[in-house]
Design an enzyme around this catalytic site. Structure first.
Site, PDB file in Angstrom:
ATOM      1  N   ASN A 175       2.802 -10.158  -8.230  1.00 50.18           N
ATOM      2  CA  ASN A 175       4.039 -10.118  -7.498  1.00 50.18           C
ATOM      3  C   ASN A 175       3.399 -10.064  -5.854  1.00 50.18           C
ATOM      4  O   ASN A 175       2.855  -9.181  -5.669  1.00 50.18           O
ATOM      5  CB  ASN A 175       4.694  -8.667  -7.698  1.00 50.18           C
ATOM      6  CG  ASN A 175       6.098  -8.680  -7.018  1.00 50.18           C
ATOM      7  OD1 ASN A 175       6.193  -8.488  -5.761  1.00 50.18           O
ATOM      8  ND2 ASN A 175       7.103  -8.975  -7.333  1.00 50.18           N
ATOM      9  N   GLU A 225      -7.680  -0.827  -5.676  1.00 54.47           N
ATOM     10  CA  GLU A 225      -8.606  -0.351  -5.029  1.00 54.47           C
ATOM     11  C   GLU A 225      -9.448  -1.170  -4.256  1.00 54.47           C
ATOM     12  O   GLU A 225     -10.369  -0.581  -3.406  1.00 54.47           O
ATOM     13  CB  GLU A 225      -9.516   0.565  -6.137  1.00 54.47           C
ATOM     14  CG  GLU A 225      -8.721   1.570  -6.670  1.00 54.47           C
ATOM     15  CD  GLU A 225      -9.344   2.271  -7.967  1.00 54.47           C
ATOM     16  OE1 GLU A 225      -9.862   3.302  -7.717  1.00 54.47           O
ATOM     17  OE2 GLU A 225      -9.103   1.977  -9.114  1.00 54.47           O
ATOM     18  N   THR A 260       4.535  -6.740  -3.994  1.00 51.81           N
ATOM     19  CA  THR A 260       3.881  -5.325  -4.245  1.00 51.81           C
ATOM     20  C   THR A 260       2.244  -5.518  -4.140  1.00 51.81           C
ATOM     21  O   THR A 260       1.500  -4.746  -3.983  1.00 51.81           O
ATOM     22  CB  THR A 260       4.412  -4.801  -5.625  1.00 51.81           C
ATOM     23  OG1 THR A 260       4.195  -5.620  -6.619  1.00 51.81           O
ATOM     24  CG2 THR A 260       5.829  -4.525  -5.520  1.00 51.81           C
ATOM     25  N   GLN A 317      -0.535  -3.438  -1.715  1.00 53.89           N
ATOM     26  CA  GLN A 317      -1.763  -2.847  -2.112  1.00 53.89           C
ATOM     27  C   GLN A 317      -2.875  -3.200  -1.621  1.00 53.89           C
ATOM     28  O   GLN A 317      -3.713  -2.218  -1.014  1.00 53.89           O
ATOM     29  CB  GLN A 317      -1.792  -2.821  -3.715  1.00 53.89           C
ATOM     30  CG  GLN A 317      -0.925  -2.193  -4.419  1.00 53.89           C
ATOM     31  CD  GLN A 317      -1.441  -1.999  -5.735  1.00 53.89           C
ATOM     32  OE1 GLN A 317      -2.111  -1.177  -5.836  1.00 53.89           O
ATOM     33  NE2 GLN A 317      -0.839  -2.494  -6.842  1.00 53.89           N
ATOM     34  N   GLY A 373      -6.983  -5.696 -11.759  1.00 49.53           N
ATOM     35  CA  GLY A 373      -6.328  -4.745 -10.990  1.00 49.53           C
ATOM     36  C   GLY A 373      -6.575  -4.941  -9.302  1.00 49.53           C
ATOM     37  O   GLY A 373      -7.665  -5.631  -8.942  1.00 49.53           O
ATOM     38  N   PHE A 398      -4.183   7.939  -5.359  1.00 53.31           N
ATOM     39  CA  PHE A 398      -5.491   7.617  -4.973  1.00 53.31           C
ATOM     40  C   PHE A 398      -6.664   8.413  -5.708  1.00 53.31           C
ATOM     41  O   PHE A 398      -7.784   8.407  -5.153  1.00 53.31           O
ATOM     42  CB  PHE A 398      -5.481   7.960  -3.568  1.00 53.31           C
ATOM     43  CG  PHE A 398      -4.410   7.358  -2.537  1.00 53.31           C
ATOM     44  CD1 PHE A 398      -4.172   5.994  -2.910  1.00 53.31           C
ATOM     45  CD2 PHE A 398      -3.763   8.268  -1.831  1.00 53.31           C
ATOM     46  CE1 PHE A 398      -2.954   5.548  -2.115  1.00 53.31           C
ATOM     47  CE2 PHE A 398      -2.492   7.695  -1.398  1.00 53.31           C
ATOM     48  CZ  PHE A 398      -2.419   6.419  -1.333  1.00 53.31           C
TER      49      PHE A 398
HETATM   50 MO1  MOS Z   1      -8.188   5.653  -8.890  1.00 56.81          MO
HETATM   51  S1  MOS Z   1      -9.352   6.662  -7.698  1.00 56.81           S
HETATM   52  O1  MOS Z   1      -9.327   5.521 -10.136  1.00 56.81           O
HETATM   53  O2  MOS Z   1      -6.834   6.891  -8.947  1.00 56.81           O
END
Ligand code: MOS
Length: 746
Positions: free
Chosen positions: A637, A711, A640, A644, A708, A246
């Site tokens: 996938n 986040e 997974t 996230q 990605g 994280f």
């Molecule tokens: Mo993430 S907070 O960029 O590991």
């Protein structure tokens, strides 16, 4: 849905299970601190990190004569006897000023000031308790709120300048029919991955080996080399699985070189594992932010001016900027826009990246302000966002690589049942509970960096893929197997994956949600080359059915090389490699963002809707449902990936309702430095989560079309919940976490 401008790449076959899933659930997986090295187990020594108990001053002396005589003690490192190291700034992206026992300065309570090495952890801990440490304390400042007048521009603002302005702000506010102007606060948070930081270090001659819980093996490698004054080639970093990061493991912290130094001094392999309470200070945290937000809009809901000024705490040791103002720059179209971020120095540990740095707190506050604006305008919150939809990136005045956020709003609203929402707060009750609906926009930039990967066709039809990347528990093994398999047209079950070893081709930090977007294109490049090599091998092999064909006539499919125009003419990869004497065929691939990508902004999007119930008496909030729809390019996938996004939403619930580090106002220590008192949600706190993606490839971003997802799930979620609490209760809480006392007192 318009999809004509993009072509869908050939879908690669998904692994239906996590590559390392069975090894994990059967306990066979080893995390960094659980490894045994190539040394006798009995040789391993244990280090315990000793932390300061004052927030500011100097260590005057450390008397360790009693500790030296304690059972099992091997060495005690203090500022008075530690060999010289290079404490200067380490590897980007973070430039950490480490605490390496090179001087006696104490800058925060909890700073590493000594290390005790013993034959067992208990002996090390018990000896640490015998140290007699004398301090000369200096006045300290630990309360950020008491020193806001000292706010200054950061010295290390990162990628973007700290202030960003366009248009005429005052003119925009003057002609606005409606204005919202409020202050919103987010607390200090600590990452707390399930796996605490841990390192095992041992030297072989002048060469250093470490297992380290990190999101960035090659960053730890160069940082260790620099800190310890050894050539980079002499440092080997390994970390096959990470139990969550994280951001806390995105850069090397002090305990890692201290562990390596202890191994050097003692001539033994040394293990240093942080205890849970040691995760609150020496390995970073998310700073608290105070956000002054002012929004001005015309009567029909067009934003005419947006202003967002952030103040945050920064460690006296180092500036880190949590760009909470970032989403305000570009999430909506507004004629005038001004944002800034300033820091206030305090005697606390260094702040760092925490899941969706900038966007997590930024959306948490901006999206409440937008909800307030919608209410003042008597507009539906979704309609307000649509009325200010940014067709281009307004902060850079350039196009997005692609953006399908409208579709996210539409799908989320529909699945959630948003049309049933009652605009008047407190209008829906169920028994003793008030029910509320809220929504918010999710946003996070799409990043990628240069990466390399190696692939090999092995005897027996199996394949190998390797890259010096990391798997934080996110599914990197799984999608690397898929990508490699897709390149050669074989079953993903036939692929062996290796990552988390600095001897593998280099990959970037697993931060900024960039690993798959960076590494998978490199694997794609590697398999393209491998396919050509295999085709050439077949063409030159007199025993191959493909002998003498042209390379471009050959494709790979179902474990075979096939003549494109005459599929019956084919050669199996198993036979090809067998005839090659069983020698594997290897190719190394690389990929990096193209120059032209600077002309566009790549960003991911989402729309998140929440339903809460609030008990009329206790004001306890339960998040019953969260529905999120995300535009993240290709979903690599199902398991997974969606996992996230769900994990991000869970942290959104935590951000909204639970998490906060409480700092002792005198001693400057995090008071609730345990998972018993630093509240995070457990299963019983989480209701239904319905996360889904549009799955529209973004081929202007990278050749796999995938942005990605690590986040974006946390973004927007906290505000959707805050807005739902308002809709349920009519209480507008502008300070996170939204605990029952705040709702009662509002
Ligand atoms: Mo993430 S907070 O960029 O590991």
């Amino acid at each position: 849905m318009m999809r004509t401008e993009e072509t869908t790449p050939k879908p690669s076959k998904q692994l239906s299970h996590r590559f390392e899933g069975i090894a994990k659930v059967t306990g066979k997986i080893k995390y960094a601190a659980e490894f045994s090295g190539p040394f006798p187990k009995a040789d391993l020594a244990y280090a315990f990190l000793v932390q300061s108990t004052i927030p500011s001053g100097n260590v005057v002396s450390i008397n360790h004569s009693a500790a030296d005589r304690a059972p099992g003690v091997i060495a005690i490192l203090t500022p008075f006897n530690t060999p010289k190291l290079n404490p200067g700034p380490t590897q980007p992206p973070a430039r950490r000023n480490l605490s390496l026992l090179q001087d006696t300065e104490v800058h925060y309570n909890g700073q590493p000031i000594a290390l005790v090495v013993a034959n067992s952890l208990n002996e090390a801990k018990s000896a640490a308790a015998m140290l007699q440490i004398r301090y000369a304390a200096r006045p300290s400042r630990v309360s950020f709120n008491e020193h806001l007048d000292d706010a200054r521009w950061p010295t290390n603002p990162g990628k973007e300048p700290a202030g960003n302005h366009r248009g005429d702000l005052q003119a925009g506010f003057s002609k606005s029919a409606v204005i919202v102007e409020e202050t919103y606060i987010t607390p200090i948070q600590h990452h707390n991955p399930m796996e605490p930081h841990g390192t095992i270090a041992w030297w072989e001659g002048g060469k250093l080996n470490v297992y380290d819980a990190t999101q960035y093996i090659s960053g730890v490698r160069t940082s260790l080399a620099k800190t310890l004054n050894v050539p980079v080639d002499y440092v080997h970093v390994m970390n096959p699985v990470v139990g969550g990061g994280f951001g806390s493991k995105g850069s090397m912290w002090s305990h890692v070189p201290l562990c390596a130094m202890a191994a050097k001094v003692t001539g033994k392999p040394v293990k240093l594992s942080l205890e849970r309470c040691q995760m609150f200070g020496p390995v970073g945290g998310r700073p608290s932010t105070i956000n002054k937000i002012k929004l001005g809009a015309s009567a029909d809901g067009r934003l005419l001016a947006m202003q967002h000024d952030v103040l945050m705490n920064a460690s006296i040791m180092e500036d880190f900027v949590e760009h909470a103002e970032s989403p305000t720059k570009s999430l909506y179209m507004s004629e005038a826009n001004s944002v800034s971020a300033k820091v206030v120095e305090v005697n606390l540990g260094i702040s760092t990246f925490t899941r969706a740095p900038g966007e997590a707190p930024g959306t948490a506050v901006l999206e409440i302000a937008m909800d307030e604006l919608a209410e003042k305008l008597k507009m539906d919150p979704v309609e307000l966002r649509l009325a200010n939809y940014a067709e281009r990136d307004p902060s850079h005045d350039r196009p997005w690589t692609n953006k399908h956020l409208r579709e996210c709003y539409r799908q989320s609203a529909q699945r959630f049942g948003w049309s049933k929402r009652k605009a008047t707060p407190g209008s829906v009750t169920e028994g003793n509970a008030l029910i509320g609906y809220g929504m918010a926009t999710a946003t996070y930039p799409a990043n990628r960096s240069a990466a390399q990967a190696v692939v090999r066709m092995l005897p027996g039809g199996r394949m190998f893929v390797g890259s010096g990347t990391q798997d934080l528990g996110t599914g990197m093994y799984t999608i690397m197997a898929q990508q490699a398999a897709a390149g050669l047209g074989i079953d993903p079950e036939l692929v062996d994956v290796k990552l988390g070893d600095s001897t593998l081709p280099k990959a970037p930090v697993s931060g900024g949600s960039q690993s798959s977007a960076s590494v998978l294109p490199a694997i794609q490049d590697a398999t393209t080359q491998l396919k050509l090599k295999l085709a050439d091998l077949a063409i030159g092999d007199a025993q191959s059915p493909l002998h003498g064909l042209r390379t471009l006539d050959i494709e790979a499919k179902d474990g075979r090389l096939i003549h494109k125009n005459n599929p019956s003419q084919s050669d199996s990869l198993v036979n090809l490699i067998a005839r090659n004497g069983g020698t594997p065929v290897e190719a190394i691939g690389s990929a990096e963002p193209s120059e032209s990508q600077g002309a566009m902004t790549a960003n991911s999007w989402g729309a998140v809707f929440a339903e809460v119930s609030v008990d009329k008496d206790t004001r306890m909030v339960k998040v019953r449902r969260v529905v999120g729809t995300y535009d993240i390019g290709t979903l690599l996938n199902d398991k997974t990936g969606i996992n996230q996004l769900m994990g991000g939403i869970v942290w959104g619930v935590s951000f909204a309702l639970y998490e906060q580090a409480h700092i002792d106002p005198v001693y400057g220590r995090v008071v609730n430095e345990s998972l018993a008192e630093y509240h995070v949600p457990v299963n019983a706190d989480i209701g239904e989560i319905d996360a889904t993606v549009l799955n529209i490839p973004d081929l202007k971003f990278n050749p796999i079309g995938s942005r990605g997802i690590g986040e974006i799930g946390i973004t927007g979620a906290a505000a959707a919940i805050a807005n739902a609490i308002y809709n349920a209760t009519g209480k507008r809480i502008r300070e996170y976490p939204i605990t029952p006392d705040k709702i009662m007192m509002a």
